[in-house]
Design an enzyme around this catalytic site. Structure first.
Site, mmCIF file in Angstrom:
data_model
loop_
_atom_site.group_PDB
_atom_site.id
_atom_site.type_symbol
_atom_site.label_atom_id
_atom_site.label_comp_id
_atom_site.label_asym_id
_atom_site.label_seq_id
_atom_site.Cartn_x
_atom_site.Cartn_y
_atom_site.Cartn_z
ATOM 1 N N CYS A 1 3.462 8.740 0.572
ATOM 2 C CA CYS A 1 4.027 7.877 1.608
ATOM 3 C C CYS A 1 4.280 6.508 0.990
ATOM 4 O O CYS A 1 3.336 5.760 0.714
ATOM 5 C CB CYS A 1 3.041 7.775 2.777
ATOM 6 S SG CYS A 1 3.616 6.758 4.139
ATOM 7 N N SER B 1 11.835 7.422 14.776
ATOM 8 C CA SER B 1 10.677 7.022 15.587
ATOM 9 C C SER B 1 11.146 6.787 17.010
ATOM 10 O O SER B 1 11.899 5.832 17.275
ATOM 11 C CB SER B 1 10.051 5.743 15.019
ATOM 12 O OG SER B 1 9.525 5.968 13.738
ATOM 13 N N CYS C 1 -1.147 7.088 9.657
ATOM 14 C CA CYS C 1 0.080 6.523 10.214
ATOM 15 C C CYS C 1 -0.199 5.261 11.022
ATOM 16 O O CYS C 1 -1.040 5.245 11.915
ATOM 17 C CB CYS C 1 0.746 7.571 11.099
ATOM 18 S SG CYS C 1 2.360 7.093 11.712
ATOM 19 N N CYS D 1 6.721 -5.992 7.926
ATOM 20 C CA CYS D 1 7.802 -5.370 8.705
ATOM 21 C C CYS D 1 8.226 -6.320 9.813
ATOM 22 O O CYS D 1 7.401 -7.016 10.396
ATOM 23 C CB CYS D 1 7.307 -4.044 9.306
ATOM 24 S SG CYS D 1 8.598 -3.104 10.168
ATOM 25 N N CYS E 1 6.292 -3.125 16.098
ATOM 26 C CA CYS E 1 5.889 -2.073 17.025
ATOM 27 C C CYS E 1 4.443 -2.312 17.464
ATOM 28 O O CYS E 1 3.583 -2.662 16.649
ATOM 29 C CB CYS E 1 6.024 -0.705 16.363
ATOM 30 S SG CYS E 1 7.736 -0.266 15.955
ATOM 31 N N GLU F 1 0.824 -1.204 0.000
ATOM 32 C CA GLU F 1 0.000 0.000 0.000
ATOM 33 C C GLU F 1 0.858 1.252 0.000
ATOM 34 O O GLU F 1 1.938 1.287 0.599
ATOM 35 C CB GLU F 1 -0.937 0.002 1.213
ATOM 36 C CG GLU F 1 -2.043 -1.028 1.091
ATOM 37 C CD GLU F 1 -3.000 -1.019 2.276
ATOM 38 O OE1 GLU F 1 -4.128 -1.502 2.098
ATOM 39 O OE2 GLU F 1 -2.621 -0.529 3.367
ATOM 40 N N CYS G 1 1.350 -0.579 15.534
ATOM 41 C CA CYS G 1 1.393 -0.521 14.078
ATOM 42 C C CYS G 1 0.788 -1.768 13.452
ATOM 43 O O CYS G 1 1.208 -2.895 13.761
ATOM 44 C CB CYS G 1 2.837 -0.349 13.614
ATOM 45 S SG CYS G 1 3.016 -0.259 11.821
ATOM 46 N N GLY H 1 6.992 -1.179 6.303
ATOM 47 C CA GLY H 1 8.375 -1.627 6.417
ATOM 48 C C GLY H 1 9.304 -0.634 7.080
ATOM 49 O O GLY H 1 9.000 0.540 7.253
ATOM 50 N N GLU H 2 10.467 -1.133 7.470
ATOM 51 C CA GLU H 2 11.562 -0.338 8.007
ATOM 52 C C GLU H 2 12.550 -0.093 6.872
ATOM 53 O O GLU H 2 13.220 -1.028 6.407
ATOM 54 C CB GLU H 2 12.244 -1.087 9.157
ATOM 55 C CG GLU H 2 13.625 -0.591 9.557
ATOM 56 C CD GLU H 2 13.685 0.890 9.889
ATOM 57 O OE1 GLU H 2 14.482 1.608 9.258
ATOM 58 O OE2 GLU H 2 12.928 1.337 10.789
ATOM 59 N N HIS I 1 8.990 7.724 20.326
ATOM 60 C CA HIS I 1 7.779 7.307 21.051
ATOM 61 C C HIS I 1 7.909 7.271 22.574
ATOM 62 O O HIS I 1 6.902 7.344 23.271
ATOM 63 C CB HIS I 1 7.255 5.980 20.513
ATOM 64 C CG HIS I 1 7.033 6.010 19.032
ATOM 65 N ND1 HIS I 1 6.135 6.881 18.439
ATOM 66 C CD2 HIS I 1 7.635 5.338 18.018
ATOM 67 C CE1 HIS I 1 6.183 6.710 17.114
ATOM 68 N NE2 HIS I 1 7.084 5.798 16.846
#
Length: 340
Positions: A106, A212, A331, A113, A117, A93, A120, A158-159, A214
């Protein structure tokens, strides 16, 4: 025989194709112009390359661009595109987010991934594959709004630094004069902080960096982001201090606020202490609720109070607009379901 895509190759790889095929050296730049600046979908459209050379290229190669399978549109104008990679192996996506005159894309760098997290949806589905540079660049080149895109963020599925070779190649294609010629200041890469690969991105590109974070507290961050164990945020910040962020290149930290967890004055003060002296900003992100979690988002008032407290502590902080929630494009919500 499966044909190899030319789209997604950098100028060095196109030079290798030219050398291998016995074509004139200048044909590599010609192909790059057709692939990126002119956006052809067929080799036969490369009309300043000889008919004989095009016939030889067609035997082994294809252009390799592919259109999105479908899209959904939000009430706020955000579009979420579903791409099905060649041979229908995977779905990914991509979100196009409008904001006044800006159009931000984006893009995803992986199918799924590994980072898992807690907040997510992408991480919940696990990891399936790395995307090629062809797959990454195709997300930009093959959507309806391609020529209107003002900014690109590597913040999709993904990272990015877990697929660093394809990501760097993609950035080079996007920013080089033989590619799309975009300014690297129009591109931001978001990462949890894979330190060895982060150095490569900082030193080999000029894109903006978003970390990131958090939580400023290691144990709490690890409860939200298991990657904290392998890539402690304190080590990442220590490494970032080795570089100059005082110019136009922007360094930011992303912090999703959760009610009763990381939204306290104690957290604001710890963030200010952790980032002291580092030219950067903090982007506060609303939590977009996902199924089967106890995490709760903060109210607008709580978000503003946390922002104001950071500003009082001399940390530039902003609240990021959240768009596309109604189509699961905001997000943390990308997951590439078939229901599009």
């Amino acid at each position: 025989m499966k044909k190899e895509p030319l789209f997604g190759k950098d100028i060095h790889e196109l030079n290798e194709v030219v050398l291998d095929m016995g074509l004139p050296k200048f044909a590599a730049k010609q192909m790059a112009q057709w692939l990126y600046a002119k956006g052809v979908s067929e080799i036969d459209a490369m009309t300043n390359i000889s008919v004989k050379a095009r016939a030889a290229l067609n035997e082994r190669f294809c252009v390799g661009r592919y259109k999105p399978d479908s899209y959904r549109e939000s009430i706020d104008g955000t579009r979420k595109y579903l791409f099905r990679t060649p041979q229908n192996r995977y779905t990914i996506e991509t979100a196009m987010i409008p904001d006044d005159e800006r159009r931000t894309l984006c893009v995803s760098s992986q199918v799924g991934c590994k980072m898992k997290c807690l907040f997510c949806m992408t991480g919940r589905g696990g990891f399936e594959a790395n995307l090629t540079a062809t797959d990454i660049i195709n997300q930009y080149a093959s959507i309806e709004e391609s020529r209107d895109i003002s900014n690109i963020v590597f913040m999709g599925m993904g990272e990015p630094l877990d697929n660093v070779d394809s990501v760097i190649k993609s950035i080079n294609i996007l920013t080089s004069d033989w590619g799309y010629g975009l300014s690297p200041r129009r591109i931001t890469l978001s990462t949890i902080g894979v330190q060895s690969q982060l150095r490569r991105i900082i030193e080999d590109t000029q894109v903006h960096i978003a970390i990131s974070i958090h939580s400023p507290f290691s144990e709490e961050r690890q409860s939200l982001m298991p990657s904290e164990q392998a890539f402690p945020i304190a080590n990442t910040i220590s490494m970032l201090r080795e570089y100059d962020w005082s110019g136009q290149r922007r360094l930011s930290f992303e912090m999703t606020l959760f009610h009763g967890l990381n939204d306290t004055n104690k957290h604001a003060e710890a963030m200010a202490k952790l980032l002291k002296g580092l030219p950067c900003r903090v982007n506060l992100i609303r939590f977009n609720s996902i199924p089967d979690t106890k995490l709760q988002g903060c109210t607008q008032k709580q978000m503003e109070q946390f922002r104001d407290r950071l500003n009082e502590l001399h940390v530039i902080a902003t609240i990021r607009n959240s768009k596309g929630q109604d189509i699961e494009a905001a997000c943390g919500l990308l997951k590439a379901t078939e229901e599009n």
